[in-house]
Scaffold this motif. Structure first.
Motif, PDB file in Angstrom:
ATOM      1  N   LYS A 139      65.190  -7.824  52.278  1.00 19.12           N
ATOM      2  CA  LYS A 139      64.669  -6.699  53.064  1.00 19.12           C
ATOM      3  C   LYS A 139      64.284  -7.162  54.465  1.00 19.12           C
ATOM      4  CE  LYS A 139      61.286  -2.976  52.867  1.00 19.12           C
ATOM      5  NZ  LYS A 139      60.215  -2.368  52.085  1.00 19.12           N
ATOM      6  N   GLN A 140      63.620  -8.323  54.559  1.00 22.75           N
ATOM      7  CA  GLN A 140      63.247  -8.849  55.861  1.00 22.75           C
ATOM      8  C   GLN A 140      64.475  -9.170  56.706  1.00 22.75           C
ATOM      9  OE1 GLN A 140      60.717 -12.255  55.252  1.00 22.75           O
ATOM     10  NE2 GLN A 140      59.017 -11.039  54.487  1.00 22.75           N
ATOM     11  N   ALA A 141      65.503  -9.744  56.089  1.00 24.79           N
ATOM     12  CA  ALA A 141      66.727 -10.076  56.806  1.00 24.79           C
ATOM     13  C   ALA A 141      67.434  -8.807  57.293  1.00 24.79           C
ATOM     14  CB  ALA A 141      67.660 -10.880  55.913  1.00 24.79           C
ATOM     15  N   GLU A 142      67.471  -7.772  56.465  1.00 24.80           N
ATOM     16  CA  GLU A 142      68.090  -6.512  56.867  1.00 24.80           C
ATOM     17  C   GLU A 142      67.350  -5.887  58.040  1.00 24.80           C
ATOM     18  OE1 GLU A 142      68.049  -4.285  53.234  1.00 24.80           O
ATOM     19  OE2 GLU A 142      70.049  -4.989  52.648  1.00 24.80           O
ATOM     20  N   GLN A 143      66.025  -5.930  58.005  1.00 23.66           N
ATOM     21  CA  GLN A 143      65.238  -5.375  59.095  1.00 23.66           C
ATOM     22  C   GLN A 143      65.474  -6.159  60.382  1.00 23.66           C
ATOM     23  OE1 GLN A 143      61.267  -5.370  57.524  1.00 23.66           O
ATOM     24  NE2 GLN A 143      61.533  -3.419  56.492  1.00 23.66           N
ATOM     25  N   ALA A 144      65.603  -7.481  60.278  1.00 20.01           N
ATOM     26  CA  ALA A 144      65.836  -8.303  61.454  1.00 20.01           C
ATOM     27  C   ALA A 144      67.218  -8.019  62.062  1.00 20.01           C
ATOM     28  CB  ALA A 144      65.726  -9.777  61.086  1.00 20.01           C
ATOM     29  N   LEU A 145      68.191  -7.684  61.234  1.00 17.38           N
ATOM     30  CA  LEU A 145      69.536  -7.381  61.731  1.00 17.38           C
ATOM     31  C   LEU A 145      69.586  -6.075  62.499  1.00 17.38           C
ATOM     32  CD1 LEU A 145      71.820  -8.380  58.730  1.00 17.38           C
ATOM     33  CD2 LEU A 145      71.743  -9.434  60.991  1.00 17.38           C
ATOM     34  N   PHE A 146      68.771  -5.128  62.104  1.00 17.09           N
ATOM     35  CA  PHE A 146      68.845  -3.796  62.698  1.00 17.09           C
ATOM     36  C   PHE A 146      67.771  -3.530  63.735  1.00 17.09           C
ATOM     37  CE2 PHE A 146      70.902  -3.261  58.497  1.00 17.09           C
ATOM     38  CZ  PHE A 146      72.174  -3.006  58.981  1.00 17.09           C
ATOM     39  N   LEU A 147      67.155  -4.566  64.255  1.00 15.95           N
ATOM     40  CA  LEU A 147      66.138  -4.362  65.297  1.00 15.95           C
ATOM     41  C   LEU A 147      66.737  -4.273  66.663  1.00 15.95           C
ATOM     42  CD1 LEU A 147      63.189  -6.622  64.173  1.00 15.95           C
ATOM     43  CD2 LEU A 147      63.324  -4.163  64.123  1.00 15.95           C
ATOM     44  N   LEU A 189      52.938 -18.726  30.972  1.00 18.65           N
ATOM     45  CA  LEU A 189      53.827 -17.730  31.571  1.00 18.65           C
ATOM     46  C   LEU A 189      55.209 -17.799  30.940  1.00 18.65           C
ATOM     47  CD1 LEU A 189      52.905 -18.111  35.337  1.00 18.65           C
ATOM     48  CD2 LEU A 189      52.095 -16.415  33.717  1.00 18.65           C
ATOM     49  N   SER A 190      55.767 -16.642  30.681  1.00 16.08           N
ATOM     50  CA  SER A 190      57.101 -16.590  30.085  1.00 16.08           C
ATOM     51  C   SER A 190      58.169 -16.742  31.161  1.00 16.08           C
ATOM     52  CB  SER A 190      57.296 -15.255  29.359  1.00 16.08           C
ATOM     53  OG  SER A 190      57.360 -14.202  30.302  1.00 16.08           O
ATOM     54  N   SER A 191      59.373 -17.047  30.724  1.00 15.20           N
ATOM     55  CA  SER A 191      60.500 -17.127  31.655  1.00 15.20           C
ATOM     56  C   SER A 191      60.725 -15.789  32.331  1.00 15.20           C
ATOM     57  CB  SER A 191      61.768 -17.550  30.913  1.00 15.20           C
ATOM     58  OG  SER A 191      61.621 -18.832  30.381  1.00 15.20           O
ATOM     59  N   ARG A 192      60.501 -14.721  31.601  1.00 15.93           N
ATOM     60  CA  ARG A 192      60.676 -13.387  32.166  1.00 15.93           C
ATOM     61  C   ARG A 192      59.693 -13.144  33.307  1.00 15.93           C
ATOM     62  NH1 ARG A 192      62.201  -8.227  28.969  1.00 15.93           N
ATOM     63  NH2 ARG A 192      62.218  -6.730  30.645  1.00 15.93           N
ATOM     64  N   ASP A 193      58.426 -13.547  33.112  1.00 13.28           N
ATOM     65  CA  ASP A 193      57.428 -13.390  34.163  1.00 13.28           C
ATOM     66  C   ASP A 193      57.803 -14.205  35.396  1.00 13.28           C
ATOM     67  OD1 ASP A 193      55.879 -11.699  32.617  1.00 13.28           O
ATOM     68  OD2 ASP A 193      54.580 -13.307  31.891  1.00 13.28           O
ATOM     69  N   ASN A 194      58.167 -15.455  35.182  1.00 16.07           N
ATOM     70  CA  ASN A 194      58.552 -16.311  36.302  1.00 16.07           C
ATOM     71  C   ASN A 194      59.798 -15.777  36.995  1.00 16.07           C
ATOM     72  OD1 ASN A 194      56.473 -18.225  36.085  1.00 16.07           O
ATOM     73  ND2 ASN A 194      57.542 -19.233  34.421  1.00 16.07           N
ATOM     74  N   GLY A 195      60.741 -15.272  36.240  1.00 15.21           N
ATOM     75  CA  GLY A 195      61.955 -14.710  36.819  1.00 15.21           C
ATOM     76  C   GLY A 195      61.677 -13.466  37.629  1.00 15.21           C
ATOM     77  N   SER A 196      60.716 -12.678  37.195  1.00 13.28           N
ATOM     78  CA  SER A 196      60.390 -11.468  37.951  1.00 13.28           C
ATOM     79  C   SER A 196      59.795 -11.825  39.308  1.00 13.28           C
ATOM     80  CB  SER A 196      59.439 -10.571  37.158  1.00 13.28           C
ATOM     81  OG  SER A 196      58.190 -11.187  36.971  1.00 13.28           O
ATOM     82  N   VAL A 197      59.044 -12.917  39.368  1.00 14.44           N
ATOM     83  CA  VAL A 197      58.500 -13.368  40.652  1.00 14.44           C
ATOM     84  C   VAL A 197      59.645 -13.811  41.566  1.00 14.44           C
ATOM     85  CG1 VAL A 197      57.075 -15.116  41.793  1.00 14.44           C
ATOM     86  CG2 VAL A 197      56.254 -14.009  39.711  1.00 14.44           C
ATOM     87  N   GLY A 198      60.566 -14.589  41.034  1.00 14.27           N
ATOM     88  CA  GLY A 198      61.714 -15.031  41.823  1.00 14.27           C
ATOM     89  C   GLY A 198      62.573 -13.876  42.300  1.00 14.27           C
ATOM     90  N   GLY A 199      62.756 -12.888  41.455  1.00 14.14           N
ATOM     91  CA  GLY A 199      63.526 -11.715  41.835  1.00 14.14           C
ATOM     92  C   GLY A 199      62.859 -10.922  42.939  1.00 14.14           C
ATOM     93  N   GLU A 200      61.551 -10.819  42.865  1.00 13.87           N
ATOM     94  CA  GLU A 200      60.807 -10.094  43.903  1.00 13.87           C
ATOM     95  C   GLU A 200      60.853 -10.849  45.224  1.00 13.87           C
ATOM     96  OE1 GLU A 200      58.712  -6.953  45.534  1.00 13.87           O
ATOM     97  OE2 GLU A 200      59.669  -7.082  43.575  1.00 13.87           O
ATOM     98  N   ILE A 201      60.788 -12.172  45.171  1.00 13.61           N
ATOM     99  CA  ILE A 201      60.917 -12.972  46.394  1.00 13.61           C
ATOM    100  C   ILE A 201      62.270 -12.690  47.042  1.00 13.61           C
ATOM    101  CG2 ILE A 201      61.229 -15.320  47.287  1.00 13.61           C
ATOM    102  CD1 ILE A 201      59.127 -16.234  45.248  1.00 13.61           C
ATOM    103  N   THR A 202      63.318 -12.689  46.240  1.00 10.59           N
ATOM    104  CA  THR A 202      64.665 -12.431  46.762  1.00 10.59           C
ATOM    105  C   THR A 202      64.752 -11.052  47.386  1.00 10.59           C
ATOM    106  OG1 THR A 202      65.601 -13.896  45.091  1.00 10.59           O
ATOM    107  CG2 THR A 202      67.108 -12.350  46.158  1.00 10.59           C
ATOM    108  N   LYS A 203      64.216 -10.037  46.709  1.00  8.70           N
ATOM    109  CA  LYS A 203      64.247  -8.676  47.252  1.00  8.70           C
ATOM    110  C   LYS A 203      63.544  -8.601  48.597  1.00  8.70           C
ATOM    111  CE  LYS A 203      62.653  -6.209  43.778  1.00  8.70           C
ATOM    112  NZ  LYS A 203      62.309  -5.063  42.908  1.00  8.70           N
ATOM    113  N   ARG A 204      62.387  -9.234  48.688  1.00 17.71           N
ATOM    114  CA  ARG A 204      61.621  -9.171  49.936  1.00 17.71           C
ATOM    115  C   ARG A 204      62.318  -9.930  51.067  1.00 17.71           C
ATOM    116  NH1 ARG A 204      55.241  -9.379  48.148  1.00 17.71           N
ATOM    117  NH2 ARG A 204      55.414  -7.732  46.591  1.00 17.71           N
ATOM    118  N   LEU A 205      62.916 -11.072  50.745  1.00 23.26           N
ATOM    119  CA  LEU A 205      63.624 -11.833  51.777  1.00 23.26           C
ATOM    120  C   LEU A 205      64.855 -11.082  52.273  1.00 23.26           C
ATOM    121  CD1 LEU A 205      63.358 -15.476  50.387  1.00 23.26           C
ATOM    122  CD2 LEU A 205      62.096 -14.460  52.311  1.00 23.26           C
TER     123      LEU A 205
END
Length: 90
Positions: free
Chosen positions: A82-90, A64-80
């Protein structure tokens, strides 16, 4: 400069590891090593391979390239975020 990568909530480590493998499976990053591709249904099993900490159970991911691994980390951050924003506005 010192890095501070300690986990504030230790119980979250398992959830984050499972999320990492699910996203990697969604991106198709395990296809070459696991006989034709891994589906997100089996991502938790991929995560379980590396849970024990012993080198004979963890899959080799050196292809796996650094770019591939970084894209996974970036997606984790985006999802977390998003979850935090949804929890704030419930």
């Amino acid at each position: 400069m010192a890095r501070n990568n300690r986990v504030v909530i230790p119980e979250s480590r398992t959830m984050l590891k499972q999320m990492k493998y699910e996203i990697a499976a969604e991106f198709g990053l395990y296809g070459a090593n696991y006989g034709g591709g891994a589906d997100t249904e089996f991502a938790s099993e991929l995560g379980a391979l590396g849970d024990s900490g012993s080198s004979n159970h963890s899959p080799y991911l050196g292809h796996l390239s650094s770019r591939d691994n970084g894209s996974v980390g970036g997606e984790i951050t985006k999802r977390l975020v998003k979850q935090a924003e949804q929890a704030l506005f419930l």
